[in-house]
Design a protein around this motif. Structure first.
Motif, PDB file in Angstrom:
ATOM      1  N   MET A   1       0.848  -1.181   0.000  1.00 40.94           N
ATOM      2  CA  MET A   1       0.000   0.000   0.000  1.00 40.94           C
ATOM      3  C   MET A   1       0.893   1.244   0.000  1.00 40.94           C
ATOM      4  SD  MET A   1      -2.672   1.522   2.856  1.00 40.94           S
ATOM      5  CE  MET A   1      -3.658   0.070   2.939  1.00 40.94           C
ATOM      6  N   ALA A   2       0.529   2.213  -0.790  1.00 44.27           N
ATOM      7  CA  ALA A   2       1.280   3.461  -0.874  1.00 44.27           C
ATOM      8  C   ALA A   2       1.018   4.327   0.354  1.00 44.27           C
ATOM      9  CB  ALA A   2       0.882   4.218  -2.134  1.00 44.27           C
ATOM     10  N   LYS A   3       2.061   4.988   0.813  1.00 40.02           N
ATOM     11  CA  LYS A   3       1.914   5.899   1.940  1.00 40.02           C
ATOM     12  C   LYS A   3       1.238   7.177   1.478  1.00 40.02           C
ATOM     13  CE  LYS A   3       5.656   3.981   4.511  1.00 40.02           C
ATOM     14  NZ  LYS A   3       6.844   4.189   5.294  1.00 40.02           N
ATOM     15  N   GLY A   4       0.783   7.962   2.442  1.00 44.66           N
ATOM     16  CA  GLY A   4       0.188   9.261   2.156  1.00 44.66           C
ATOM     17  C   GLY A   4       1.022  10.348   2.800  1.00 44.66           C
ATOM     18  N   TYR A   5       1.043  11.503   2.178  1.00 43.44           N
ATOM     19  CA  TYR A   5       1.841  12.620   2.677  1.00 43.44           C
ATOM     20  C   TYR A   5       0.990  13.880   2.733  1.00 43.44           C
ATOM     21  CZ  TYR A   5       5.583   9.397   1.735  1.00 43.44           C
ATOM     22  OH  TYR A   5       6.375   8.287   1.741  1.00 43.44           O
ATOM     23  N   VAL A   6       1.177  14.636   3.782  1.00 49.05           N
ATOM     24  CA  VAL A   6       0.590  15.965   3.880  1.00 49.05           C
ATOM     25  C   VAL A   6       1.755  16.926   3.728  1.00 49.05           C
ATOM     26  CG1 VAL A   6      -0.514  17.644   5.416  1.00 49.05           C
ATOM     27  CG2 VAL A   6      -1.366  15.293   5.312  1.00 49.05           C
ATOM     28  N   ILE A   7       1.632  17.842   2.770  1.00 48.87           N
ATOM     29  CA  ILE A   7       2.680  18.816   2.498  1.00 48.87           C
ATOM     30  C   ILE A   7       2.100  20.200   2.709  1.00 48.87           C
ATOM     31  CG2 ILE A   7       4.277  19.723   0.770  1.00 48.87           C
ATOM     32  CD1 ILE A   7       4.007  16.909  -0.600  1.00 48.87           C
ATOM     33  N   ALA A   8       2.751  20.968   3.576  1.00 47.37           N
ATOM     34  CA  ALA A   8       2.285  22.324   3.872  1.00 47.37           C
ATOM     35  C   ALA A   8       3.392  23.323   3.571  1.00 47.37           C
ATOM     36  CB  ALA A   8       1.876  22.432   5.344  1.00 47.37           C
ATOM     37  N   ARG A   9       3.001  24.393   2.904  1.00 43.73           N
ATOM     38  CA  ARG A   9       3.895  25.534   2.662  1.00 43.73           C
ATOM     39  C   ARG A   9       3.327  26.687   3.470  1.00 43.73           C
ATOM     40  NH1 ARG A   9       5.003  27.695  -2.124  1.00 43.73           N
ATOM     41  NH2 ARG A   9       2.809  28.059  -2.460  1.00 43.73           N
ATOM     42  N   VAL A  10       4.135  27.290   4.322  1.00 42.83           N
ATOM     43  CA  VAL A  10       3.614  28.213   5.327  1.00 42.83           C
ATOM     44  C   VAL A  10       4.421  29.498   5.403  1.00 42.83           C
ATOM     45  CG1 VAL A  10       3.046  28.436   7.787  1.00 42.83           C
ATOM     46  CG2 VAL A  10       2.952  26.180   6.697  1.00 42.83           C
ATOM     47  N   GLU A  11       3.704  30.594   5.547  1.00 46.05           N
ATOM     48  CA  GLU A  11       4.313  31.874   5.892  1.00 46.05           C
ATOM     49  C   GLU A  11       3.667  32.320   7.203  1.00 46.05           C
ATOM     50  OE1 GLU A  11       4.644  36.435   4.259  1.00 46.05           O
ATOM     51  OE2 GLU A  11       4.348  34.811   2.818  1.00 46.05           O
ATOM     52  N   ALA A  50       8.241  30.233  -3.219  1.00 45.48           N
ATOM     53  CA  ALA A  50       8.439  29.428  -2.012  1.00 45.48           C
ATOM     54  C   ALA A  50       7.864  30.154  -0.803  1.00 45.48           C
ATOM     55  CB  ALA A  50       9.927  29.165  -1.795  1.00 45.48           C
ATOM     56  N   ARG A  51       7.652  29.412   0.257  1.00 49.33           N
ATOM     57  CA  ARG A  51       7.272  29.980   1.554  1.00 49.33           C
ATOM     58  C   ARG A  51       8.369  29.595   2.536  1.00 49.33           C
ATOM     59  NH1 ARG A  51       1.371  31.692   1.694  1.00 49.33           N
ATOM     60  NH2 ARG A  51       0.689  30.999  -0.343  1.00 49.33           N
ATOM     61  N   PRO A  52       8.558  30.408   3.575  1.00 49.55           N
ATOM     62  CA  PRO A  52       9.696  30.173   4.466  1.00 49.55           C
ATOM     63  C   PRO A  52       9.603  28.945   5.367  1.00 49.55           C
ATOM     64  CG  PRO A  52       8.547  32.216   5.029  1.00 49.55           C
ATOM     65  CD  PRO A  52       7.886  31.663   3.819  1.00 49.55           C
ATOM     66  N   ARG A  53       8.436  28.360   5.523  1.00 45.97           N
ATOM     67  CA  ARG A  53       8.296  27.165   6.360  1.00 45.97           C
ATOM     68  C   ARG A  53       7.635  26.077   5.515  1.00 45.97           C
ATOM     69  NH1 ARG A  53       8.503  26.258  11.840  1.00 45.97           N
ATOM     70  NH2 ARG A  53       7.309  24.484  12.585  1.00 45.97           N
ATOM     71  N   ASN A  54       8.242  24.917   5.491  1.00 44.41           N
ATOM     72  CA  ASN A  54       7.737  23.792   4.711  1.00 44.41           C
ATOM     73  C   ASN A  54       7.673  22.573   5.612  1.00 44.41           C
ATOM     74  OD1 ASN A  54       7.807  25.008   1.845  1.00 44.41           O
ATOM     75  ND2 ASN A  54       9.765  25.553   2.751  1.00 44.41           N
ATOM     76  N   VAL A  55       6.544  21.873   5.565  1.00 41.77           N
ATOM     77  CA  VAL A  55       6.317  20.731   6.448  1.00 41.77           C
ATOM     78  C   VAL A  55       5.883  19.540   5.597  1.00 41.77           C
ATOM     79  CG1 VAL A  55       4.970  19.859   8.402  1.00 41.77           C
ATOM     80  CG2 VAL A  55       5.577  22.294   8.296  1.00 41.77           C
ATOM     81  N   VAL A  56       6.460  18.380   5.888  1.00 46.19           N
ATOM     82  CA  VAL A  56       6.062  17.136   5.225  1.00 46.19           C
ATOM     83  C   VAL A  56       5.767  16.110   6.319  1.00 46.19           C
ATOM     84  CG1 VAL A  56       6.696  15.294   3.623  1.00 46.19           C
ATOM     85  CG2 VAL A  56       7.531  17.635   3.230  1.00 46.19           C
ATOM     86  N   LEU A  57       4.547  15.593   6.310  1.00 44.50           N
ATOM     87  CA  LEU A  57       4.131  14.548   7.237  1.00 44.50           C
ATOM     88  C   LEU A  57       3.868  13.278   6.449  1.00 44.50           C
ATOM     89  CD1 LEU A  57       1.453  16.536   9.287  1.00 44.50           C
ATOM     90  CD2 LEU A  57       3.869  16.230   9.841  1.00 44.50           C
ATOM     91  N   GLU A  58       4.284  12.141   6.979  1.00 49.64           N
ATOM     92  CA  GLU A  58       4.054  10.851   6.329  1.00 49.64           C
ATOM     93  C   GLU A  58       3.019  10.065   7.126  1.00 49.64           C
ATOM     94  OE1 GLU A  58       7.181   7.838   4.646  1.00 49.64           O
ATOM     95  OE2 GLU A  58       6.892   7.460   6.794  1.00 49.64           O
ATOM     96  N   PHE A  59       2.084   9.448   6.417  1.00 47.75           N
ATOM     97  CA  PHE A  59       1.054   8.611   7.021  1.00 47.75           C
ATOM     98  C   PHE A  59       1.067   7.251   6.339  1.00 47.75           C
ATOM     99  CE2 PHE A  59      -0.144  12.888   7.966  1.00 47.75           C
ATOM    100  CZ  PHE A  59      -0.693  12.830   9.239  1.00 47.75           C
ATOM    101  N   PRO A  60       0.506   6.231   6.982  1.00 49.32           N
ATOM    102  CA  PRO A  60       0.486   4.905   6.370  1.00 49.32           C
ATOM    103  C   PRO A  60      -0.239   4.846   5.017  1.00 49.32           C
ATOM    104  CG  PRO A  60       0.068   4.725   8.715  1.00 49.32           C
ATOM    105  CD  PRO A  60       0.043   6.197   8.371  1.00 49.32           C
ATOM    106  N   SER A  61      -1.180   5.769   4.778  1.00 45.48           N
ATOM    107  CA  SER A  61      -1.910   5.787   3.508  1.00 45.48           C
ATOM    108  C   SER A  61      -2.452   7.197   3.245  1.00 45.48           C
ATOM    109  CB  SER A  61      -3.085   4.806   3.546  1.00 45.48           C
ATOM    110  OG  SER A  61      -4.071   5.277   4.463  1.00 45.48           O
ATOM    111  N   LEU A  62      -2.876   7.420   2.023  1.00 46.73           N
ATOM    112  CA  LEU A  62      -3.499   8.697   1.683  1.00 46.73           C
ATOM    113  C   LEU A  62      -4.781   8.871   2.487  1.00 46.73           C
ATOM    114  CD1 LEU A  62      -3.658  11.310   0.033  1.00 46.73           C
ATOM    115  CD2 LEU A  62      -4.773   9.983  -1.784  1.00 46.73           C
TER     116      LEU A  62
END
Length: 101
Positions: A1-11, A50-62
């Motif tokens: 199963m493919a993992k899921g990712y939440v990607i946030a670009r933040v100022e 670009a934004r100055p804060r970038n966040v990547v979260l990994e989850f077991p699935s989308l």
């Protein structure tokens, strides 16, 4: 199963309020099986805006990534962020390691 990712670009526009959001958001991610792969830190703008804060979260699935975002816990965190940042967030499906695609 493919993992899921939440990607946030933040100022961040209100660091104090954003810090309160970040604490609650991190706990919500943990409760939903999330793992922080990247947050803040150095970045290189390669293309686009670009934004100055970038966040990547990994989850077991989308589905779990979307469930995290939709959860009561994350929505409580999101309420703390109101007015504290300009944010773009997407959830994406990763490559299925078993299929290589």
């Amino acid at each position: 199963m493919a993992k899921g990712y939440v990607i946030a670009r933040v100022e961040v526009t209100d660091p104090q309020a954003y810090a309160a959001y970040a604490r609650v958001s991190a706990e919500a991610a943990r409760l939903h099986g999330g793992k922080v792969l990247a947050k803040a830190g150095a970045y290189v703008e390669l293309e686009g805006e670009a934004r100055p804060r970038n966040v990547v979260l990994e989850f077991p699935s989308l589905a779990q990534a979307v469930a995290y975002y939709s959860s009561v816990e994350y929505q409580a965190a999101r309420a703390k962020r109101a007015g504290a940042a300009i944010v773009d967030i997407v959830a994406v499906e990763g490559v299925d390691e078993e299929l290589g695609a």
